[in-house]
Scaffold this active site. Structure first.
Site, PDB file in Angstrom:
ATOM      1  N   TYR A  24      11.853 -11.814  14.977  1.00  0.00           N
ATOM      2  CA  TYR A  24      11.371 -10.429  15.038  1.00  0.00           C
ATOM      3  C   TYR A  24      12.382  -9.501  15.700  1.00  0.00           C
ATOM      4  CZ  TYR A  24       7.018 -10.821  12.646  1.00  0.00           C
ATOM      5  OH  TYR A  24       6.100 -10.972  11.638  1.00  0.00           O
ATOM      6  N   HIS A  28      -0.471  -2.957   8.034  1.00  0.00           N
ATOM      7  CA  HIS A  28       0.051  -4.206   8.584  1.00  0.00           C
ATOM      8  C   HIS A  28       0.653  -4.035   9.979  1.00  0.00           C
ATOM      9  CE1 HIS A  28       0.321  -6.065   4.260  1.00  0.00           C
ATOM     10  NE2 HIS A  28      -0.898  -6.063   4.749  1.00  0.00           N
ATOM     11  N   CYS A  35      -0.165  -7.385  24.021  1.00  0.00           N
ATOM     12  CA  CYS A  35      -0.369  -8.596  24.817  1.00  0.00           C
ATOM     13  C   CYS A  35      -1.330  -9.522  24.076  1.00  0.00           C
ATOM     14  CB  CYS A  35      -0.945  -8.204  26.179  1.00  0.00           C
ATOM     15  SG  CYS A  35      -1.385  -9.625  27.186  1.00  0.00           S
ATOM     16  N   SER A  44       5.071  -5.379  -4.511  1.00  0.00           N
ATOM     17  CA  SER A  44       4.796  -6.392  -5.529  1.00  0.00           C
ATOM     18  C   SER A  44       3.309  -6.420  -5.851  1.00  0.00           C
ATOM     19  CB  SER A  44       5.279  -7.759  -5.048  1.00  0.00           C
ATOM     20  OG  SER A  44       4.687  -8.078  -3.808  1.00  0.00           O
TER      21      SER A  44
HETATM   22  P1  OAD Z   1       7.495  -7.378  -1.545  1.00  0.00           P
HETATM   23  O1  OAD Z   1       8.785  -7.867  -0.992  1.00  0.00           O
HETATM   24  O2  OAD Z   1       6.469  -8.366  -1.931  1.00  0.00           O
HETATM   25  O3  OAD Z   1       7.779  -6.488  -2.825  1.00  0.00           O
HETATM   26  C1  OAD Z   1       8.766  -5.496  -2.813  1.00  0.00           C
HETATM   27  C2  OAD Z   1       8.696  -4.774  -4.134  1.00  0.00           C
HETATM   28  O4  OAD Z   1       9.629  -3.708  -4.093  1.00  0.00           O
HETATM   29  C3  OAD Z   1       9.057  -5.642  -5.343  1.00  0.00           C
HETATM   30  O5  OAD Z   1       8.081  -5.450  -6.364  1.00  0.00           O
HETATM   31  C4  OAD Z   1      10.423  -5.110  -5.790  1.00  0.00           C
HETATM   32  O6  OAD Z   1      10.596  -5.161  -7.198  1.00  0.00           O
HETATM   33  C5  OAD Z   1      10.346  -3.683  -5.315  1.00  0.00           C
HETATM   34  N1  OAD Z   1      11.650  -3.066  -5.001  1.00  0.00           N
HETATM   35  C6  OAD Z   1      12.810  -3.647  -4.617  1.00  0.00           C
HETATM   36  N2  OAD Z   1      13.759  -2.734  -4.403  1.00  0.00           N
HETATM   37  C7  OAD Z   1      13.199  -1.520  -4.658  1.00  0.00           C
HETATM   38  C8  OAD Z   1      13.670  -0.174  -4.619  1.00  0.00           C
HETATM   39  N3  OAD Z   1      14.920   0.129  -4.251  1.00  0.00           N
HETATM   40  N4  OAD Z   1      12.804   0.812  -4.954  1.00  0.00           N
HETATM   41  C9  OAD Z   1      11.519   0.524  -5.322  1.00  0.00           C
HETATM   42  N5  OAD Z   1      11.023  -0.727  -5.374  1.00  0.00           N
HETATM   43  C10 OAD Z   1      11.851  -1.738  -5.046  1.00  0.00           C
HETATM   44  O7  OAD Z   1       6.945  -6.308  -0.488  1.00  0.00           O
HETATM   45  P2  OAD Z   1       5.446  -5.787  -0.298  1.00  0.00           P
HETATM   46  O8  OAD Z   1       4.787  -5.609  -1.607  1.00  0.00           O
HETATM   47  O9  OAD Z   1       5.504  -4.654   0.624  1.00  0.00           O
HETATM   48  O10 OAD Z   1       3.051  -8.607   4.819  1.00  0.00           O
HETATM   49  O11 OAD Z   1       4.816  -7.039   0.429  1.00  0.00           O
HETATM   50  C11 OAD Z   1       3.514  -6.993   0.904  1.00  0.00           C
HETATM   51  C12 OAD Z   1       3.396  -7.745   2.196  1.00  0.00           C
HETATM   52  O12 OAD Z   1       3.935  -9.065   2.061  1.00  0.00           O
HETATM   53  C13 OAD Z   1       4.203  -7.162   3.338  1.00  0.00           C
HETATM   54  O13 OAD Z   1       3.573  -6.083   3.965  1.00  0.00           O
HETATM   55  C14 OAD Z   1       4.337  -8.330   4.250  1.00  0.00           C
HETATM   56  C15 OAD Z   1       4.700  -9.392   3.260  1.00  0.00           C
HETATM   57  O14 OAD Z   1       4.433 -10.697   3.628  1.00  0.00           O
HETATM   58  C16 OAD Z   1       2.884  -8.698   6.148  1.00  0.00           C
HETATM   59  O15 OAD Z   1       3.812  -8.577   6.917  1.00  0.00           O
HETATM   60  C17 OAD Z   1       1.475  -8.939   6.560  1.00  0.00           C
HETATM   61 ZN    ZN Z   2      -1.652  -8.546  29.212  1.00  0.00          ZN
END
Ligand code: OAD
Ligand code: ZN
Length: 249
Positions: free
Chosen positions: A70, A122, A130, A192
């Site tokens: 992180y 998220h 904490c 995605s």
């Molecule tokens: P993903 O990594 O699953 O998807 C990213 C999306 O962005 C994909 O569909 C790519 O095709 C697209 N992409 C890539 N480059 C791009 C660009 N320049 N412009 C536009 N689109 C682009 O990310 P999320 O959908 O946000 O959860 O994932 C959802 C959750 O999964 C996140 O919030 C995280 C992860 O595990 C937690 O942390 C709880």
């Molecule tokens: Zn504390």
């Protein structure tokens, strides 16, 4: 590329004629700010296993490892700047067109770009909390310690983000579904669409009668239901649509 130009014109018309526009964003909107996405080429979940790094069990087992990952991500996020796609949403809100941004991102770049109504599903990687008491703190930089401790009770601090297997913040989730039911157009950028329950929000908006604009260089979970499918990156979209809308980003 008549198809893309036509799609952009249709998207611009939908945005202009909307009475309640809401945006739904994912990691792709911040990709061009230098923040890695999770899935797809170069995605974090290609290199790392979420069950080792982003679950409460992983943190209980090896908090040092989770913290080191992180802190690496915090370093990237703290040096990242919003891009024209974040700015487009902030400008549309300022003009009264966009009513809210619902985001799965933890990078705070929507607020940094000037968006006011941001619903973070998220959590935020710029905040710690904490594990024992209610203590929370906004960070100005990544913590320097290997294992940051709560100043109030001495227990471990953790990033204030949602891990796999954890519930989403209830109020944010309710608000997001409320906005999805109110909107007549939803602009989906860079997700995605596979992580529930967030992934259901655009589906819910669509079922309630909203038109979906889906901006993504790849097909995603909404490709089959989107009213306008724009196969392009977020920044290219922002620059082109802002020209059509006559705004500067
Ligand atoms: P993903 O990594 O699953 O998807 C990213 C999306 O962005 C994909 O569909 C790519 O095709 C697209 N992409 C890539 N480059 C791009 C660009 N320049 N412009 C536009 N689109 C682009 O990310 P999320 O959908 O946000 O959860 O994932 C959802 C959750 O999964 C996140 O919030 C995280 C992860 O595990 C937690 O942390 C709880
Ligand atoms: Zn504390």
């Amino acid at each position: 590329m008549g198809g893309l130009e036509e799609g952009l014109r249709r998207a611009a018309r939908l945005i202009e004629e909307s009475s309640y526009l809401v945006a739904f964003t994912g990691a792709g909107i911040s990709a061009e700010s230098g923040i890695p996405t999770f899935r797809g080429a170069g995605g974090l979940w290609k290199k790392y296993r979420p069950e080792d790094l982003a679950t409460p069990e992983a943190f209980a087992r090896n908090p040092r490892l989770v913290w080191s990952w992180y802190k690496w991500r915090m370093n990237i996020v703290f040096s990242a700047k919003p891009n024209p796609a974040h700015r487009l949403l902030a400008v549309l809100e300022e003009r009264g067109v966009l009513k809210a941004v619902i985001t799965q991102n933890v990078d705070n770049l929507h607020r940094a770009a000037g968006s006011k109504r941001v619903i973070e599903l998220h959590g935020s990687i710029r905040r710690v909390r904490c594990i024992a008491c209610g203590f929370k703190e906004e960070l100005r930089e990544p913590p320097s310690e290997d294992l940051p401790k709560c100043p109030s009770c001495g227990s471990l601090l953790r990033p204030d983000v949602v891990w796999f297997g954890e519930p989403l913040p209830g109020e944010a989730l309710e608000e997001a579904f409320r906005e999805a039911s109110r909107c007549d157009v939803m602009l989906v950028v860079g997700t995605s669409g596979v992580v529930e329950p967030a992934a259901s929000i655009p589906v819910y908006a669509k079922a309630g009668g909203a038109a979906l604009i889906n901006v993504n260089p790849e097909p995603n979970a909404y490709t089959g239901i989107a009213d306008v499918e724009l196969r392009m990156k977020a920044v290219e979209f922002a620059l082109k649509i802002s020209r059509l809308l006559g705004i500067e980003v």
